[in-house]
Design a protein around this motif. Structure first.
Motif: not given
Length: 154
Positions: A65-71, A76-88
């Protein structure tokens, strides 16, 4: 109640499963590839995968949620963090797809900004919630090591 997870195949080594092929006199092993939950650059991602496994579902969802809502200063970094959490989260329900490296989401021109942003996030989490955010800080540490290539990319 029995878990929905299936057992890993027997006779496995280094991500390859060996099925027995019987002949009249000997049993030979034939290599059969086993799907790996990490991408080809898995060695760099093992600490990230281990740190993700320590987070509970709520923490993973909050990070997404944070990676989708912050500026989107480092998208790219935010997408990778979100992807990693989604992967888990998906790994926990036996949906396998590869955990991608940061290079898949972060263009080379965003490397320095992404490393700086990751270090800032880590410092902020460590400072704001020193006892409650230990697992998230450990994830950020693993991600920083992956982003910097350990000692290689400093």
């Amino acid at each position: 109640m029995k878990s929905n997870r299936t057992r890993p195949p027997r006779r496995t080594a280094n991500g390859v499963s060996y099925s027995r092929v019987r002949t009249r006199r000997t049993a030979q092993l034939e290599a059969v590839p086993v799907p790996m939950p990490l991408s080809n650059d898995a060695v760099d991602l093992i600490p990230v995968a281990a740190a993700l496994a320590e987070l509970d579902d709520g923490e993973l969802c909050v990070l997404i949620d944070v990676t989708n809502s912050v500026p989107q200063t480092v998208p790219g970094l935010l997408a990778w963090i979100g992807h990693a959490c989604d992967w888990e989260l998906n790994r926990r329900v036996c949906v396998d797809f590869p955990l991608q490296t940061p290079d898949a989401a972060i263009p080379p021109e965003q490397d320095a900004a992404s490393i700086a942003a990751m270090m800032t996030l880590r410092a902020r989490f460590a400072q704001d919630a020193p006892t409650d955010a230990g697992t998230v800080v450990a994830l950020f540490d693993a991600m920083i090591r992956t982003l910097t290539g350990g000692e290689r990319r400093h």
